[in-house]
Design a protein around this motif. Structure first.
Motif, PDB file in Angstrom:
ATOM      1  N   ASP A  35       0.842  -1.193   0.000  1.00  0.00           N
ATOM      2  CA  ASP A  35       0.000   0.000   0.000  1.00  0.00           C
ATOM      3  C   ASP A  35       0.877   1.243   0.000  1.00  0.00           C
ATOM      4  O   ASP A  35       2.102   1.179  -0.009  1.00  0.00           O
ATOM      5  CB  ASP A  35      -0.982   0.001   1.179  1.00  0.00           C
ATOM      6  N   LEU A  36       0.183   2.360   0.005  1.00  0.00           N
ATOM      7  CA  LEU A  36       0.845   3.645  -0.097  1.00  0.00           C
ATOM      8  C   LEU A  36       0.778   4.326   1.267  1.00  0.00           C
ATOM      9  O   LEU A  36      -0.286   4.362   1.888  1.00  0.00           O
ATOM     10  CB  LEU A  36       0.085   4.475  -1.133  1.00  0.00           C
ATOM     11  N   ALA A  37       1.907   4.838   1.745  1.00  0.00           N
ATOM     12  CA  ALA A  37       1.930   5.551   3.027  1.00  0.00           C
ATOM     13  C   ALA A  37       2.074   7.042   2.768  1.00  0.00           C
ATOM     14  O   ALA A  37       2.810   7.458   1.873  1.00  0.00           O
ATOM     15  CB  ALA A  37       3.094   5.052   3.879  1.00  0.00           C
ATOM     16  N   ILE A  38       1.351   7.825   3.571  1.00  0.00           N
ATOM     17  CA  ILE A  38       1.350   9.278   3.402  1.00  0.00           C
ATOM     18  C   ILE A  38       1.570   9.932   4.765  1.00  0.00           C
ATOM     19  O   ILE A  38       0.997   9.497   5.768  1.00  0.00           O
ATOM     20  CB  ILE A  38       0.006   9.790   2.824  1.00  0.00           C
ATOM     21  N   ALA A  39       2.398  10.974   4.793  1.00  0.00           N
ATOM     22  CA  ALA A  39       2.520  11.822   5.986  1.00  0.00           C
ATOM     23  C   ALA A  39       2.393  13.264   5.518  1.00  0.00           C
ATOM     24  O   ALA A  39       2.892  13.622   4.440  1.00  0.00           O
ATOM     25  CB  ALA A  39       3.861  11.594   6.683  1.00  0.00           C
ATOM     26  N   HIS A  40       1.742  14.085   6.343  1.00  0.00           N
ATOM     27  CA  HIS A  40       1.311  15.381   5.793  1.00  0.00           C
ATOM     28  C   HIS A  40       1.092  16.426   6.877  1.00  0.00           C
ATOM     29  O   HIS A  40       0.484  16.156   7.917  1.00  0.00           O
ATOM     30  CB  HIS A  40       0.007  15.130   5.019  1.00  0.00           C
ATOM     31  N   VAL A  41       1.604  17.636   6.599  1.00  0.00           N
ATOM     32  CA  VAL A  41       1.330  18.815   7.431  1.00  0.00           C
ATOM     33  C   VAL A  41       1.177  20.006   6.486  1.00  0.00           C
ATOM     34  O   VAL A  41       2.028  20.230   5.623  1.00  0.00           O
ATOM     35  CB  VAL A  41       2.484  19.098   8.422  1.00  0.00           C
ATOM     36  N   GLY A  42       0.105  20.777   6.658  1.00  0.00           N
ATOM     37  CA  GLY A  42      -0.044  22.006   5.877  1.00  0.00           C
ATOM     38  C   GLY A  42      -1.128  21.930   4.826  1.00  0.00           C
ATOM     39  O   GLY A  42      -2.035  21.106   4.905  1.00  0.00           O
ATOM     40  N   ASP A  43      -1.029  22.804   3.837  1.00  0.00           N
ATOM     41  CA  ASP A  43      -2.103  22.870   2.838  1.00  0.00           C
ATOM     42  C   ASP A  43      -1.655  22.478   1.434  1.00  0.00           C
ATOM     43  O   ASP A  43      -2.365  22.737   0.470  1.00  0.00           O
ATOM     44  CB  ASP A  43      -2.748  24.263   2.817  1.00  0.00           C
ATOM     45  N   SER A  44      -0.471  21.869   1.332  1.00  0.00           N
ATOM     46  CA  SER A  44      -0.181  21.206   0.064  1.00  0.00           C
ATOM     47  C   SER A  44      -1.111  19.988   0.015  1.00  0.00           C
ATOM     48  O   SER A  44      -1.656  19.584   1.036  1.00  0.00           O
ATOM     49  CB  SER A  44       1.278  20.768  -0.005  1.00  0.00           C
ATOM     50  N   ARG A  45      -1.289  19.423  -1.164  1.00  0.00           N
ATOM     51  CA  ARG A  45      -2.316  18.373  -1.269  1.00  0.00           C
ATOM     52  C   ARG A  45      -1.805  17.102  -1.915  1.00  0.00           C
ATOM     53  O   ARG A  45      -0.851  17.114  -2.677  1.00  0.00           O
ATOM     54  CB  ARG A  45      -3.503  18.901  -2.090  1.00  0.00           C
ATOM     55  N   PHE A  46      -2.507  16.015  -1.599  1.00  0.00           N
ATOM     56  CA  PHE A  46      -2.230  14.717  -2.199  1.00  0.00           C
ATOM     57  C   PHE A  46      -3.545  14.163  -2.730  1.00  0.00           C
ATOM     58  O   PHE A  46      -4.527  14.082  -1.994  1.00  0.00           O
ATOM     59  CB  PHE A  46      -1.622  13.787  -1.145  1.00  0.00           C
ATOM     60  N   TYR A  47      -3.529  13.841  -4.015  1.00  0.00           N
ATOM     61  CA  TYR A  47      -4.747  13.355  -4.672  1.00  0.00           C
ATOM     62  C   TYR A  47      -4.508  11.982  -5.289  1.00  0.00           C
ATOM     63  O   TYR A  47      -3.369  11.644  -5.643  1.00  0.00           O
ATOM     64  CB  TYR A  47      -5.124  14.263  -5.845  1.00  0.00           C
TER      65      TYR A  47
END
Ligand code: MG
Length: 424
Positions: free
Chosen positions: A108-120
């Motif tokens: 699977d795909l792992a995502i980590a994120h902070v802020g207002d950039s985006r992942f689609y």
């Protein structure tokens, strides 16, 4: 077993900015994007500092924990590095950055994120945003106060509520996503999403002959729409090469088309368009934010019903201190003036509640339409009327303070230690 079949990345200064404060780093199957803010060159430094944490590792290092946990740990490390850099140098005070990271694991795909950039994800022609925007309008959308469509043109859309570098700790969103064969993923800065509607993004990516072409066309579309911000896009397509599916069994995902090239491994700040003038003007986000809504009103005593009415903070965070020599006020002014965002959970002020008791608030002593930029930390047992006029001024001027300073003031009031506390 998953494999990155193709990927492409582009960054562009856009048509309004003097410099590119976005940074990215790609070494398939790891994709990293950061959008820095902070004025002058601080935004570039912030985003590059964050991205370099991944570049220095050369990928996602082995270690305990799931992919997403290891990604999140690196994002936390990036936060500390940006924060410490901001504290160490006056010209970088108050800088920060978004950071969105994706890693394609075996299953699977792992995502980590902070802020207002985006992942689609683009699946069967439909574009779906997988990350939450840590922004004021993002919060309003999640509370159902405005629609996603209203958010696109909202005057406060540039105000970020969570970013790397503001405090020594940051809450990192992380999750895993079940990939399907053929899924295409997009990481992008708000220079794309602020200019090009999701439906148009989907159309461009779905209609392009390959991802490289799609990336070029996305940047062009943002520029054609005005290019008001730096634009960075990373696209990658994942295929399932599990034996028995008739697909080729993949080796390491670094093989073939996914091997990093010189073009892949770069960061926008280092290789942005030539002839960037030094001392670039402040992040134009300020123009959007400051001109369209973050107009501080005359501070007024917060109403008890205000801080508690629907604007409750998700959590309370410990104030962790600012650089020596900087008051909280100075830092917030830098944030507003240079980044146009407000780290509303990072500062405190003392005021009174509706019943006239001295109260500690976190945030800023202002309100925007529909939302207060502060919330109650705690209310003391000290009635403001029992204080001398001089001390009353101190507790109603709403001076921005560090947590320790504000708590200290209230403790002194509670213990009657403040000079001139008792009215004569
Ligand atoms: Mg941006």
């Amino acid at each position: 077993m998953l494999r990155v079949a193709d990927h492409a990345a582009r960054t562009d200064t856009g048509r309004a900015r003097q410099a590119n404060e976005d940074s990215y780093w790609v070494r398939s199957p790891l994709f990293v994007l950061a959008d820095g803010m902070g004025g002058a060159q601080a935004g570039e430094v912030a985003s590059k500092t964050a991205v370099d944490v991944f570049a220095e590792q050369g990928g996602l290092p082995d270690g305990p924990g799931t992919y997403e946990e290891r990604l999140a740990a690196l994002v936390e490390r990036a936060n500390v590095q940006v924060h410490e850099r901001a504290l160490s140098d006056e010209q970088f005070a108050g800088m920060g950055t978004t950071l969105t990271v994706a890693y394609v694991g075996e299953d699977d795909l792992a995502i980590a994120h902070v802020g207002d950039s985006r992942f689609y994800v683009l699946r069967e022609g439909k574009l779906s945003q997988l990350t939450d925007d840590h922004s004021l309008v993002g919060e309003l959308v999640r509370r159902g106060q405005i629609s996603a469509e209203e958010a696109e043109d909202h005057p406060q859309r540039s105000i970020i509520t969570r970013a790397l570098g503001i405090e020594d700790e940051v809450v990192v969103d992380h999750f895993s996503w079940p990939v399907r064969d053929g899924d295409v993923f997009l990481l992008c800065s708000d220079g794309l999403t602020g200019m090009v509607p999701d439906a148009r993004v989907a159309e461009i990516v779905a209609g392009a002959p390959d991802l490289s072409n799609a990336a070029t066309r996305l940047v062009a579309a943002a520029n054609e729409a005005g290019g008001r911000d730096n634009i960075t896009v990373i696209l990658f397509r994942v295929e399932d090469v599990t034996p028995g599916d008739g697909a080729v069994v993949g080796g390491p995902t670094l093989a073939g088309a996914t091997a990093p090239s010189a073009e892949d491994v770069r960061d926008a700040t280092a290789t942005g368009p030539a002839a960037q003038p030094s001392g670039a003007p402040a992040d134009p986000r300020q123009v959007v934010g400051a001109s369209a809504g973050v107009q501080p009103r005359t501070p007024r005593p917060p109403r008890a019903g205000g801080p508690g009415s629907g604007a409750a903070p998700k959590r309370r965070r410990r104030w962790t201190g600012l650089a020596k020599g900087f008051t909280a006020l100075a830092v917030v002014l830098v944030l507003i003036a240079s980044g146009g965002w407000i780290a509303t959970r990072s500062v405190y002020f003392v005021g009174t509640d509706d019943d006239g008791f001295v109260t500690l608030y976190t945030g800023l002593p202002y309100s925007l339409p529909g939302i207060n930029l502060y919330s109650t930390e705690f209310t003391s047992g000290v009635p403001v009327q029992e204080l001398s006029p001089q001390v009353q001024r101190t507790v109603t001027e709403h001076k921005l303070r560090s947590h320790d300073d504000a708590v200290d003031l209230i403790r002194q009031l509670e213990q009657g230690e403040l000079a001139g506390q008792n009215p004569s």
